[in-house]
Design an enzyme around this catalytic site. Structure first.
Site, mmCIF file in Angstrom:
data_model
loop_
_atom_site.group_PDB
_atom_site.id
_atom_site.type_symbol
_atom_site.label_atom_id
_atom_site.label_comp_id
_atom_site.label_asym_id
_atom_site.label_seq_id
_atom_site.Cartn_x
_atom_site.Cartn_y
_atom_site.Cartn_z
ATOM 1 N N HIS A 1 0.844 -1.137 -0.134
ATOM 2 C CA HIS A 1 -0.122 -0.544 0.079
ATOM 3 C C HIS A 1 1.158 1.325 0.421
ATOM 4 C CE1 HIS A 1 -3.277 -2.482 0.678
ATOM 5 N NE2 HIS A 1 -2.464 -3.437 1.807
ATOM 6 N N ARG B 1 13.288 -8.608 3.443
ATOM 7 C CA ARG B 1 14.680 -8.932 2.606
ATOM 8 C C ARG B 1 15.181 -10.615 1.251
ATOM 9 N NH1 ARG B 1 18.150 -4.996 5.821
ATOM 10 N NH2 ARG B 1 16.732 -3.056 5.767
#
Length: 186
Positions: free
Chosen positions: A114, A165
């Protein structure tokens, strides 16, 4: 470009688009039907529902219900896949899962992102980033993988980890945020 094309490409799109709503609702109905069935007595019907929901998955997969996804057609799964209870895959962008992969209970694969700017969020705009999980991986209980992440082949992700990550091949990683713990020697 349609909202569906924008969504799959990872561009900003409108999730309230009528075509997208219909596609999501269809997937949610199939998930609800699948989740009502028992693996011992309804094996054929479960298989047929998974085949309809996940047209890009190998036929040699097992997903213990309940299972939830947004669309299904953006999920690519290799053979010999196992997922325990409460798997959630928000497949706004492609999710690619390799062969010989296992998920513990409560694993969440989350491609949506978002916007940080509230003005775009208030306009109900979002985008997504794809997720790739290599071959021979094990994601333990309560792992969450965030959009844009690639987990290399041969990895183990510890319980409760939030993977934000990339993880290189053959690593044990854990934590929130998930960090490399040690290399796995095969």
């Amino acid at each position: 470009m349609t909202e569906l094309e924008k969504m799959i490409n990872g561009d900003l799109y409108d999730p309230t688009d009528e075509e997208l709503k219909k596609l999501r609702l269809n997937a949610h109905h199939i998930c609800a039907e699948y989740n009502k069935l028992f693996e011992d007595s309804d094996e054929i019907v479960r298989y047929e529902l998974l085949e309809e929901l996940l047209p890009n998955a190998d036929e040699d997969i097992f997903i213990q219900g309940p299972f939830y996804c947004d669309y299904g057609f953006n999920i690519y799964v290799g053979k010999n896949f196992y997922a325990n209870f409460n798997l959630t895959i928000l497949d706004v962008c492609p999710v690619k899962i390799g062969e010989n992969v296992m998920f513990g209970p409560n694993v969440s694969i989350m491609t949506p992102v978002h916007p940080m700017e509230f003005k775009l969020r208030n306009q109900i705009k979002e985008y997504a980033k794809p997720i790739v999980i290599g071959d021979n991986c094990w994601l333990a209980a309560n792992v969450t993988v965030i959009g844009g992440v690639k987990i290399g082949s041969g990895c183990v992700i510890g319980a409760g980890s939030v993977v934000t990550r990339d993880i290189p091949n053959n690593y044990f990683a854990a934590g929130n945020p998930c960090k490399l713990i040690r290399e796995i020697k095969n």
